[in-house]
Design a protein around this motif. Structure first.
Motif, PDB file in Angstrom:
ATOM      1  N   GLU A  30       0.836  -1.196   0.000  1.00 29.38           N
ATOM      2  CA  GLU A  30       0.000   0.000   0.000  1.00 29.38           C
ATOM      3  C   GLU A  30       0.870   1.244   0.000  1.00 29.38           C
ATOM      4  N   PRO A  31       0.300   2.371  -0.415  1.00 29.43           N
ATOM      5  CA  PRO A  31       1.082   3.606  -0.497  1.00 29.43           C
ATOM      6  C   PRO A  31       1.177   4.310   0.855  1.00 29.43           C
ATOM      7  N   VAL A  32       2.263   5.040   1.021  1.00 31.27           N
ATOM      8  CA  VAL A  32       2.441   5.914   2.183  1.00 31.27           C
ATOM      9  C   VAL A  32       2.872   7.278   1.645  1.00 31.27           C
ATOM     10  N   LEU A  33       2.033   8.268   1.834  1.00 33.65           N
ATOM     11  CA  LEU A  33       2.332   9.619   1.365  1.00 33.65           C
ATOM     12  C   LEU A  33       3.140  10.356   2.426  1.00 33.65           C
ATOM     13  N   LEU A  34       4.283  10.909   2.025  1.00 34.52           N
ATOM     14  CA  LEU A  34       5.159  11.645   2.929  1.00 34.52           C
ATOM     15  C   LEU A  34       5.326  13.074   2.407  1.00 34.52           C
ATOM     16  N   GLU A  35       5.099  14.044   3.265  1.00 35.08           N
ATOM     17  CA  GLU A  35       5.309  15.456   2.918  1.00 35.08           C
ATOM     18  C   GLU A  35       6.074  16.112   4.060  1.00 35.08           C
ATOM     19  N   MET A  36       7.088  16.883   3.711  1.00 32.40           N
ATOM     20  CA  MET A  36       7.826  17.580   4.771  1.00 32.40           C
ATOM     21  C   MET A  36       8.671  18.694   4.177  1.00 32.40           C
ATOM     22  N   SER A  37       9.101  19.591   5.039  1.00 34.28           N
ATOM     23  CA  SER A  37       9.983  20.677   4.625  1.00 34.28           C
ATOM     24  C   SER A  37      10.846  21.091   5.803  1.00 34.28           C
ATOM     25  N   ALA A  38      12.143  20.918   5.661  1.00 35.73           N
ATOM     26  CA  ALA A  38      13.062  21.422   6.674  1.00 35.73           C
ATOM     27  C   ALA A  38      13.116  22.943   6.582  1.00 35.73           C
ATOM     28  N   THR A  39      13.599  23.564   7.628  1.00 39.84           N
ATOM     29  CA  THR A  39      13.715  25.017   7.672  1.00 39.84           C
ATOM     30  C   THR A  39      15.080  25.397   8.231  1.00 39.84           C
ATOM     31  N   THR A  40      15.822  26.201   7.486  1.00 37.25           N
ATOM     32  CA  THR A  40      17.085  26.745   7.985  1.00 37.25           C
ATOM     33  C   THR A  40      17.095  28.247   7.707  1.00 37.25           C
ATOM     34  N   GLY A  41      17.372  29.011   8.735  1.00 39.62           N
ATOM     35  CA  GLY A  41      17.347  30.455   8.576  1.00 39.62           C
ATOM     36  C   GLY A  41      15.989  30.976   8.177  1.00 39.62           C
ATOM     37  N   ARG A  42      14.932  30.226   8.479  1.00 38.46           N
ATOM     38  CA  ARG A  42      13.538  30.477   8.100  1.00 38.46           C
ATOM     39  C   ARG A  42      13.298  30.319   6.604  1.00 38.46           C
ATOM     40  N   THR A  93       5.871   9.454  -2.426  1.00 34.45           N
ATOM     41  CA  THR A  93       5.016   8.331  -2.080  1.00 34.45           C
ATOM     42  C   THR A  93       5.867   7.072  -2.013  1.00 34.45           C
ATOM     43  N   VAL A  94       5.788   6.372  -0.882  1.00 33.35           N
ATOM     44  CA  VAL A  94       6.492   5.111  -0.686  1.00 33.35           C
ATOM     45  C   VAL A  94       5.497   3.973  -0.874  1.00 33.35           C
ATOM     46  N   TRP A  95       5.927   2.889  -1.526  1.00 36.31           N
ATOM     47  CA  TRP A  95       5.059   1.726  -1.705  1.00 36.31           C
ATOM     48  C   TRP A  95       5.643   0.551  -0.921  1.00 36.31           C
ATOM     49  N   THR A  96       4.831  -0.040  -0.071  1.00 34.04           N
ATOM     50  CA  THR A  96       5.334  -1.090   0.827  1.00 34.04           C
ATOM     51  C   THR A  96       5.260  -2.469   0.180  1.00 34.04           C
ATOM     52  N   GLY A  97       5.963  -2.621  -0.927  1.00 31.80           N
ATOM     53  CA  GLY A  97       5.968  -3.889  -1.639  1.00 31.80           C
ATOM     54  C   GLY A  97       6.426  -3.676  -3.064  1.00 31.80           C
ATOM     55  N   PRO A  98       6.459  -4.722  -3.867  1.00 35.03           N
ATOM     56  CA  PRO A  98       6.866  -4.584  -5.267  1.00 35.03           C
ATOM     57  C   PRO A  98       5.826  -3.815  -6.062  1.00 35.03           C
TER      58      PRO A  98
END
Length: 275
Positions: free
Chosen positions: A231-243, A251-256
């Protein structure tokens, strides 16, 4: 926390703004949007939910106004000498008008942000009324402020690249953790750890993890749901440096990958990468 950039970088930005004020025949500008305040002064705080503003005059004066408890942050993150705090029991809009009268006495025309989410209608109208009563014409200056931030300086690009490296580290940690039998919460913890350990400061928006039937929901916070096989796993993120931020979505898929998921992934695959 010391200022992100050397004083010369902020001096350049303020000089450009003052040139704009003179071109528009304005005596000063009152800035309320936190991103613009930070860009022009360096002042950054998670407490931007309270009233704050920056006043810049065409002839060289500049002053920050904020809640009293935030003045320590401003002293550490800016080169400004004029930092004014207001007590919680006072009227910050009136304090703004009074500070403007001090740094720009007799101002005939002042620019304000009409589209700032951080100056709601009631204080916006009241500030306008106070300035009008003082004989000051109000002009909207949102577009000029946005235009000033559009082209990034070399120093800004360095901060964005640092944020991107940290985002990649957080994404890699989250992707490695997103395996069957693990909860979304555990994946989110891996993302936080990867982001912070690789250099990110506090985020503008927290990482998001959504798996299975939730994977099509953007900006979905993690839950205790356990990730399943294939199944899919949706990942969203944003690091912040100096604002400065560098957002990324994967999207990661947990299988072939087979069938429809494989067909959907093919257009996004870079040449030379493995399926």
């Amino acid at each position: 926390m010391t200022p992100v950039f050397p004083a010369a970088e902020y001096d350049r930005r303020l000089a450009a703004l003052r040139a704009t004020l003179k071109d528009k025949d304005l005596d000063a500008v009152v800035v309320h949007t936190p991103e613009n305040v930070c860009y022009l002064s360096g002042h950054a705080t998670p407490g931007y939910y309270t009233y704050q503003c920056l006043i810049v005059t065409a002839d060289g004066e500049a002053a920050l106004l904020m809640r009293e408890t935030e003045t320590v942050n401003a002293a550490e993150t800016t080169y400004f000498e004029r930092i004014t705090g207001y007590p919680d029991s006072s009227d910050p809009v009136l304090a703004t008008a009074n500070l403007l009268a001090e740094v720009a006495p007799g101002a005939r025309a002042v620019g304000v942000e009409a589209r700032s989410w951080f100056l709601p209608p009631e204080p916006f109208l009241r500030l306008g009324a106070l300035l009008d009563a003082a004989g000051t014409r109000v002009t909207h200056i949102d577009d000029a402020l946005a235009q000033a931030r559009l082209v990034k300086s070399p120093l800004e690009i360095e901060q964005i690249r640092a944020a991107a490296r940290s985002t990649n580290a957080g994404m890699a940690a989250a992707a490695a953790a997103a395996v069957p039998g693990v909860s979304e919460r555990t994946v989110a913890a891996a993302a936080f750890g990867g982001l912070i350990a690789s250099g990110s400061e506090y985020f503008g928006m927290e990482p998001f993890v959504a798996s299975g039937p939730r994977a099509g929901t953007i900006h979905a916070s993690w839950t205790d749901r356990v990730i399943g096989e294939n199944e899919p796993v949706l990942l969203e993120m944003s690091a912040t440096t100096g604002r400065y931020n560098a957002p990324l979505m994967h999207t990661v898929w947990t299988g072939p990958l087979t069938g429809e998921p494989a067909a959907m992934a093919a257009p996004a695959r870079r040449p030379g990468t493995r399926p």
